[in-house]
Design a protein around this motif. Sequence first.
Motif, PDB file in Angstrom:
ATOM      1  N   VAL A 102       0.812  -1.228   0.000  1.00 48.20           N
ATOM      2  CA  VAL A 102       0.000   0.000   0.000  1.00 48.20           C
ATOM      3  C   VAL A 102       0.842   1.273   0.000  1.00 48.20           C
ATOM      4  N   LYS A 103       2.154   1.138   0.075  1.00 48.01           N
ATOM      5  CA  LYS A 103       3.027   2.321   0.090  1.00 48.01           C
ATOM      6  C   LYS A 103       2.795   3.182  -1.144  1.00 48.01           C
ATOM      7  N   GLY A 104       2.692   4.486  -0.897  1.00 50.30           N
ATOM      8  CA  GLY A 104       2.478   5.417  -1.992  1.00 50.30           C
ATOM      9  C   GLY A 104       1.022   5.580  -2.376  1.00 50.30           C
ATOM     10  N   ARG A 105       0.151   4.742  -1.842  1.00 48.38           N
ATOM     11  CA  ARG A 105      -1.284   4.826  -2.164  1.00 48.38           C
ATOM     12  C   ARG A 105      -2.124   5.159  -0.941  1.00 48.38           C
ATOM     13  N   PHE A 106      -1.722   4.660   0.229  1.00 51.93           N
ATOM     14  CA  PHE A 106      -2.490   4.861   1.461  1.00 51.93           C
ATOM     15  C   PHE A 106      -1.745   5.819   2.373  1.00 51.93           C
ATOM     16  N   THR A 107      -2.510   6.596   3.153  1.00 48.53           N
ATOM     17  CA  THR A 107      -1.932   7.502   4.135  1.00 48.53           C
ATOM     18  C   THR A 107      -2.689   7.377   5.447  1.00 48.53           C
ATOM     19  N   ILE A 108      -1.948   7.082   6.511  1.00 49.77           N
ATOM     20  CA  ILE A 108      -2.543   6.989   7.847  1.00 49.77           C
ATOM     21  C   ILE A 108      -2.320   8.309   8.567  1.00 49.77           C
ATOM     22  N   SER A 109      -3.313   8.720   9.343  1.00 55.43           N
ATOM     23  CA  SER A 109      -3.187   9.946  10.129  1.00 55.43           C
ATOM     24  C   SER A 109      -4.072   9.834  11.363  1.00 55.43           C
ATOM     25  N   ARG A 110      -3.878  10.769  12.294  1.00 58.46           N
ATOM     26  CA  ARG A 110      -4.691  10.759  13.508  1.00 58.46           C
ATOM     27  C   ARG A 110      -4.935  12.189  13.953  1.00 58.46           C
ATOM     28  N   ASP A 111      -6.083  12.393  14.574  1.00 61.42           N
ATOM     29  CA  ASP A 111      -6.474  13.697  15.102  1.00 61.42           C
ATOM     30  C   ASP A 111      -6.735  13.513  16.591  1.00 61.42           C
ATOM     31  N   THR A 112      -5.803  13.988  17.411  1.00 62.15           N
ATOM     32  CA  THR A 112      -5.919  13.779  18.855  1.00 62.15           C
ATOM     33  C   THR A 112      -7.137  14.489  19.430  1.00 62.15           C
ATOM     34  N   ALA A 113      -7.419  15.674  18.953  1.00 59.92           N
ATOM     35  CA  ALA A 113      -8.556  16.440  19.469  1.00 59.92           C
ATOM     36  C   ALA A 113      -9.874  15.713  19.218  1.00 59.92           C
ATOM     37  N   LYS A 114      -9.951  15.015  18.072  1.00 65.32           N
ATOM     38  CA  LYS A 114     -11.179  14.288  17.728  1.00 65.32           C
ATOM     39  C   LYS A 114     -11.104  12.818  18.126  1.00 65.32           C
ATOM     40  N   THR A 115      -9.985  12.411  18.718  1.00 70.05           N
ATOM     41  CA  THR A 115      -9.718  10.997  19.078  1.00 70.05           C
ATOM     42  C   THR A 115     -10.113  10.061  17.941  1.00 70.05           C
ATOM     43  N   THR A 116      -9.655  10.399  16.769  1.00 70.81           N
ATOM     44  CA  THR A 116     -10.007   9.658  15.558  1.00 70.81           C
ATOM     45  C   THR A 116      -8.766   9.406  14.719  1.00 70.81           C
ATOM     46  N   MET A 117      -8.714   8.231  14.130  1.00 76.23           N
ATOM     47  CA  MET A 117      -7.652   7.864  13.199  1.00 76.23           C
ATOM     48  C   MET A 117      -8.272   7.710  11.812  1.00 76.23           C
ATOM     49  N   PHE A 118      -7.448   7.979  10.804  1.00 78.28           N
ATOM     50  CA  PHE A 118      -7.945   7.930   9.440  1.00 78.28           C
ATOM     51  C   PHE A 118      -7.031   7.069   8.565  1.00 78.28           C
ATOM     52  N   LEU A 119      -7.602   6.580   7.482  1.00 76.55           N
ATOM     53  CA  LEU A 119      -6.815   5.925   6.452  1.00 76.55           C
ATOM     54  C   LEU A 119      -7.335   6.405   5.102  1.00 76.55           C
ATOM     55  N   GLN A 120      -6.543   7.242   4.452  1.00 82.18           N
ATOM     56  CA  GLN A 120      -6.884   7.700   3.114  1.00 82.18           C
ATOM     57  C   GLN A 120      -6.339   6.685   2.122  1.00 82.18           C
ATOM     58  N   MET A 121      -7.235   6.114   1.324  1.00 85.96           N
ATOM     59  CA  MET A 121      -6.856   5.065   0.386  1.00 85.96           C
ATOM     60  C   MET A 121      -7.116   5.554  -1.040  1.00 85.96           C
ATOM     61  N   ASN A 122      -6.050   5.678  -1.811  1.00 85.58           N
ATOM     62  CA  ASN A 122      -6.144   6.119  -3.196  1.00 85.58           C
ATOM     63  C   ASN A 122      -5.702   5.006  -4.138  1.00 85.58           C
ATOM     64  N   SER A 123      -6.024   5.164  -5.395  1.00 90.78           N
ATOM     65  CA  SER A 123      -5.636   4.184  -6.423  1.00 90.78           C
ATOM     66  C   SER A 123      -5.954   2.762  -5.989  1.00 90.78           C
ATOM     67  N   LEU A 124      -7.162   2.579  -5.533  1.00 88.82           N
ATOM     68  CA  LEU A 124      -7.557   1.283  -4.981  1.00 88.82           C
ATOM     69  C   LEU A 124      -7.569   0.204  -6.055  1.00 88.82           C
ATOM     70  N   LYS A 125      -7.214  -1.004  -5.615  1.00 88.72           N
ATOM     71  CA  LYS A 125      -7.132  -2.163  -6.495  1.00 88.72           C
ATOM     72  C   LYS A 125      -8.066  -3.262  -5.974  1.00 88.72           C
ATOM     73  N   PRO A 126      -8.483  -4.177  -6.831  1.00 90.42           N
ATOM     74  CA  PRO A 126      -9.300  -5.300  -6.339  1.00 90.42           C
ATOM     75  C   PRO A 126      -8.613  -6.058  -5.196  1.00 90.42           C
ATOM     76  N   ALA A 127      -7.285  -6.116  -5.216  1.00 90.36           N
ATOM     77  CA  ALA A 127      -6.551  -6.808  -4.151  1.00 90.36           C
ATOM     78  C   ALA A 127      -6.686  -6.120  -2.802  1.00 90.36           C
ATOM     79  N   ASP A 128      -7.181  -4.882  -2.776  1.00 91.53           N
ATOM     80  CA  ASP A 128      -7.398  -4.178  -1.510  1.00 91.53           C
ATOM     81  C   ASP A 128      -8.725  -4.557  -0.851  1.00 91.53           C
TER      82      ASP A 128
END
Length: 116
Positions: A64-90
């Motif tokens: 997933v390197k180069g396609r996915f980005t993990i991040s977190r927002d402490t104030a919102k106590t939320t984590m995110f995963l932005q997934m781009n260029s998705l493939k059937p294997a995902d």
Amino acid sequence: QVQLVESGGGLVQPGGSLRLSCAASGLTFSNYVMSWYRQAPGKERELVAVISSAGGRPNYADSVKGRFTISRDTAKTTMFLQMNSLKPADTAVYYCNAVKGLLDYWGQGTQVTVSS
């Protein structure tokens, strides 16, 4: 009571994007290393991405390197995963994980299906 609630999954065409969220409650979010895992049918659960408690040093599975980005927002106590260029294997159920020492919590998962 600790709760991790994932959202944002769904059906997307190859090449498309999705943004997953993991809302955490009942824990001190900033103290936990947060990760995304996924499990495809008939396969073992695998680590997708991990982010440190301070929000730095993200690491990704090679697939997933180069396609996915993990991040977190402490104030919102939320984590995110932005997934781009998705493939059937995902295609998989994606799980949120929170770890601090021997404490280890999981969400219920959200389905991501990549198909035309």
